[in-house]
Scaffold this motif. Structure first.
Motif, short mmCIF file in Angstrom:
data_model
loop_
_atom_site.label_atom_id
_atom_site.label_comp_id
_atom_site.label_asym_id
_atom_site.label_seq_id
_atom_site.Cartn_x
_atom_site.Cartn_y
_atom_site.Cartn_z
N ALA A 84 8.52 8.24 -18.84
CA ALA A 84 7.15 8.15 -18.31
C ALA A 84 6.73 6.72 -17.94
CB ALA A 84 6.16 8.76 -19.31
N PRO A 85 7.02 5.71 -18.79
CA PRO A 85 6.63 4.35 -18.41
C PRO A 85 7.30 3.87 -17.11
CG PRO A 85 7.14 4.46 -20.75
CD PRO A 85 7.58 5.76 -20.16
N LEU A 86 8.55 4.28 -16.90
CA LEU A 86 9.25 3.87 -15.69
C LEU A 86 8.68 4.56 -14.46
CD1 LEU A 86 12.93 3.79 -17.02
CD2 LEU A 86 11.47 1.84 -16.44
N LYS A 87 8.25 5.82 -14.64
CA LYS A 87 7.60 6.53 -13.53
C LYS A 87 6.29 5.84 -13.17
CE LYS A 87 7.27 11.01 -14.15
NZ LYS A 87 7.07 12.27 -14.90
N GLU A 88 5.56 5.39 -14.19
CA GLU A 88 4.30 4.69 -13.96
C GLU A 88 4.55 3.34 -13.29
OE1 GLU A 88 0.31 5.18 -13.86
OE2 GLU A 88 1.77 6.59 -14.71
N LEU A 89 5.64 2.67 -13.72
CA LEU A 89 6.01 1.39 -13.11
C LEU A 89 6.33 1.58 -11.63
CD1 LEU A 89 6.72 -1.61 -13.25
CD2 LEU A 89 9.03 -0.95 -14.01
N SER A 90 7.01 2.67 -11.32
CA SER A 90 7.34 2.98 -9.92
C SER A 90 6.07 3.09 -9.08
CB SER A 90 8.13 4.29 -9.85
OG SER A 90 8.27 4.72 -8.52
N LYS A 91 5.07 3.80 -9.61
CA LYS A 91 3.81 3.96 -8.87
C LYS A 91 3.12 2.61 -8.67
CE LYS A 91 3.05 8.59 -10.79
NZ LYS A 91 2.21 9.41 -11.71
N PHE A 92 3.18 1.76 -9.72
CA PHE A 92 2.55 0.45 -9.61
C PHE A 92 3.27 -0.43 -8.58
CE2 PHE A 92 2.13 -4.03 -10.76
CZ PHE A 92 0.76 -4.16 -10.72
N LEU A 93 4.59 -0.37 -8.56
CA LEU A 93 5.35 -1.18 -7.61
C LEU A 93 5.09 -0.75 -6.17
CD1 LEU A 93 8.80 -1.65 -9.42
CD2 LEU A 93 6.88 -3.26 -9.26
N ILE A 94 4.89 0.56 -5.95
CA ILE A 94 4.52 1.03 -4.62
C ILE A 94 3.17 0.44 -4.21
CG2 ILE A 94 3.75 3.06 -3.31
CD1 ILE A 94 5.99 4.65 -4.57
N ILE A 95 2.23 0.42 -5.16
CA ILE A 95 0.92 -0.17 -4.89
C ILE A 95 1.06 -1.66 -4.55
CG2 ILE A 95 -1.28 -0.84 -5.97
CD1 ILE A 95 -1.10 1.85 -7.52
N MET A 96 1.90 -2.35 -5.29
CA MET A 96 2.12 -3.77 -5.05
C MET A 96 2.73 -4.00 -3.66
SD MET A 96 4.07 -6.34 -7.65
CE MET A 96 4.42 -8.04 -7.22
N ALA A 97 3.67 -3.15 -3.29
CA ALA A 97 4.29 -3.26 -1.96
C ALA A 97 3.28 -2.95 -0.86
CB ALA A 97 5.48 -2.32 -1.86
N MET A 98 2.37 -2.00 -1.12
CA MET A 98 1.34 -1.67 -0.13
C MET A 98 0.37 -2.84 0.07
SD MET A 98 2.02 1.26 1.11
CE MET A 98 3.79 1.19 0.74
N VAL A 99 0.12 -3.61 -0.97
CA VAL A 99 -0.69 -4.83 -0.83
C VAL A 99 -0.02 -5.76 0.18
CG1 VAL A 99 -1.49 -6.93 -1.96
CG2 VAL A 99 -1.72 -4.73 -3.13
N ALA A 100 1.29 -5.97 -0.02
CA ALA A 100 2.04 -6.86 0.87
C ALA A 100 2.01 -6.36 2.32
CB ALA A 100 3.48 -6.99 0.38
N ILE A 101 2.16 -5.06 2.49
CA ILE A 101 2.13 -4.48 3.83
C ILE A 101 0.75 -4.66 4.46
CG2 ILE A 101 2.19 -2.25 5.07
CD1 ILE A 101 4.49 -1.50 3.08
N GLY A 102 -0.29 -4.47 3.65
CA GLY A 102 -1.65 -4.69 4.15
C GLY A 102 -1.88 -6.13 4.56
N LEU A 103 -1.36 -7.08 3.78
CA LEU A 103 -1.51 -8.50 4.10
C LEU A 103 -0.79 -8.89 5.38
CD1 LEU A 103 -1.09 -10.05 0.53
CD2 LEU A 103 -3.19 -10.00 1.89
N ASN A 104 0.25 -8.13 5.72
CA ASN A 104 1.02 -8.42 6.93
C ASN A 104 0.55 -7.61 8.13
OD1 ASN A 104 2.76 -10.38 5.95
ND2 ASN A 104 4.20 -8.89 5.13
N SER A 105 -0.52 -6.84 7.97
CA SER A 105 -0.98 -5.94 9.03
C SER A 105 -2.22 -6.50 9.74
CB SER A 105 -1.30 -4.56 8.45
OG SER A 105 -0.17 -4.01 7.83
N ASN A 106 -2.40 -6.02 10.97
CA ASN A 106 -3.56 -6.41 11.77
C ASN A 106 -4.47 -5.20 11.88
OD1 ASN A 106 -5.39 -6.99 13.85
ND2 ASN A 106 -3.92 -8.27 14.94
N ILE A 107 -5.54 -5.18 11.10
CA ILE A 107 -6.41 -3.99 11.02
C ILE A 107 -7.09 -3.69 12.37
CG2 ILE A 107 -8.47 -5.25 10.25
CD1 ILE A 107 -9.02 -2.84 8.39
N ILE A 108 -7.41 -4.73 13.13
CA ILE A 108 -8.05 -4.52 14.44
C ILE A 108 -7.10 -3.79 15.38
CG2 ILE A 108 -9.18 -5.61 16.39
CD1 ILE A 108 -10.67 -5.91 13.74
N GLN A 109 -5.85 -4.25 15.40
CA GLN A 109 -4.85 -3.62 16.25
C GLN A 109 -4.59 -2.19 15.82
OE1 GLN A 109 -3.66 -4.86 18.98
NE2 GLN A 109 -2.22 -3.22 19.43
#
Length: 341
Positions: free
Chosen positions: A283-308
């Motif tokens: 269970a903790p590793l499954k939760e870690l997986s979900k958190f790492l996806i969230i962390m990666a989504m932050v990075a993707i958001g930072l590299n994205s152009n919301i206007i475009q």
């Protein structure tokens, strides 16, 4: 030390944004931490003009952390249980995945949607939302804007499904004495686990079914998740063929090794559970997986152009709507043919 100097600042920024995104996502599970994270990253990127010192770490997070999260997803899968309880829904799953991918390809041709975006929306709609997009994006070399746009489209239809599917189930006359029919419907026609859970839990509470619908829906959803394996491998071989034609083919580059590790993680979990290890250990590793996806989504958001993304968002939404309607109709027709409802 060189790694910290090069990547540390960017990784730390992604981590600091991911933590509140994860907490807020827990408070609002229908939205989910991944969507909150990507939106937070996009908004911050609008006002952060100089990212040079953090850029390497942000890119590393969006690639390596994302792949690590997918591998850890495998630790949440007991293949034996999934195969045993998912057999009833397997024909429906195969048909819904097929129709979604076909419709995504057709809409790509009709609307001239970029190939990677149509693939990500099609795969995300048909398999398991953000997790499928996370697994597929590195295989097809999707950029951060394509990933962000696909996640946004999937999120939009997830919310609609979580709200309206219980109402639709009642209108269609689904059996209210047990949760099998609606559980299979939610598990095959809703793509993200959070929205599957929300819709199934609503059905349980509407008819006082305890967690019967939820258990069925989540099992079906996990069975769908296994489709990540053949889909990503198939896409990697298609890409390999194109590279071979271009005379720069590299088997190591074409084969998604993180998917192999995902498979090995699932096998490892299955073996451990079968020899008596309590599944709660993972269970903790499954939760870690979900958190790492969230962390990666932050990075993707930072590299994205919301206007475009807003300017070009109409066509991907049309692809998502077509896939969503196709999956919903096929799921209902297949259940009717199989006398589930």
């Amino acid at each position: 030390m060189n790694f910290i100097n090069k990547y540390g600042k960017g990784i730390l920024i992604c981590l600091l944004i991911a933590i509140p995104s994860w907490i807020i996502g827990k408070m609002f599970p229908v939205i989910g931490g991944a969507v909150i994270a990507i939106l937070a990253g996009m908004i911050i990127a609008m006002f952060w003009n100089d990212k040079k010192s953090s850029e390497a770490g942000i890119k590393w997070t969006s690639k390596v952390i994302l792949q690590t999260a997918v591998v850890l997803l495998g630790l949440g899968m007991n293949l034996g249980v999934i195969f045993e309880t998912g057999k009833q829904s397997l024909p429906i799953i195969v048909c819904t995945i097929t129709i979604s991918l076909v419709l995504a390809w057709v809409m790509k041709k009709v609307l001239k949607v970029p190939s990677n975006t149509s693939i990500l929306v099609g795969v995300g709609s048909s398999i398991c939302g953000g997790s499928a997009i996370a697994a597929t994006a590195p295989v097809i070399d999707a950029d951060d804007d394509e990933i962000a746009q696909s996640i946004a489209v999937i999120f939009f239809f997830n919310v609609l499904a979580a709200i309206f599917f219980p109402i639709l189930g009642k209108a269609l006359g689904f059996d209210t004495m047990h949760g099998d029919a609606f559980g299979i419907f939610a598990g095959t026609a809703i793509n993200d686990t959070s929205s599957v859970t929300a819709a199934a839990s609503t059905w349980d509470s509407m008819w006082n079914l305890g967690s019967a619908t939820l258990n069925k829906a989540v099992t079906v959803k996990l069975t769908r998740t296994l489709a990540i394996i053949p889909i990503t491998l198939g896409l990697s071989f298609i890409r390999a063929k194109k590279e071979r034609q271009a005379s720069n083919f590299s088997l190591k580059r074409a084969f998604p090794m993180f998917i192999l590790y995902f498979i090995l993680a699932a096998i490892f979990t299955t073996v451990c559970v079968n020899i008596g290890v309590d599944s709660s250990v993972f269970a903790p590793l499954k939760e870690l997986s979900k958190f790492l996806i969230i962390m990666a989504m932050v990075a993707i958001g930072l590299n994205s152009n919301i206007i475009q993304l807003i300017k070009t968002g109409g066509k991907p939404i049309a692809v998502g709507a077509t896939c969503w309607c196709g999956i919903t109709i096929v799921s209902l027709v297949m259940q009717h043919v199989m006398h589930i409802w």
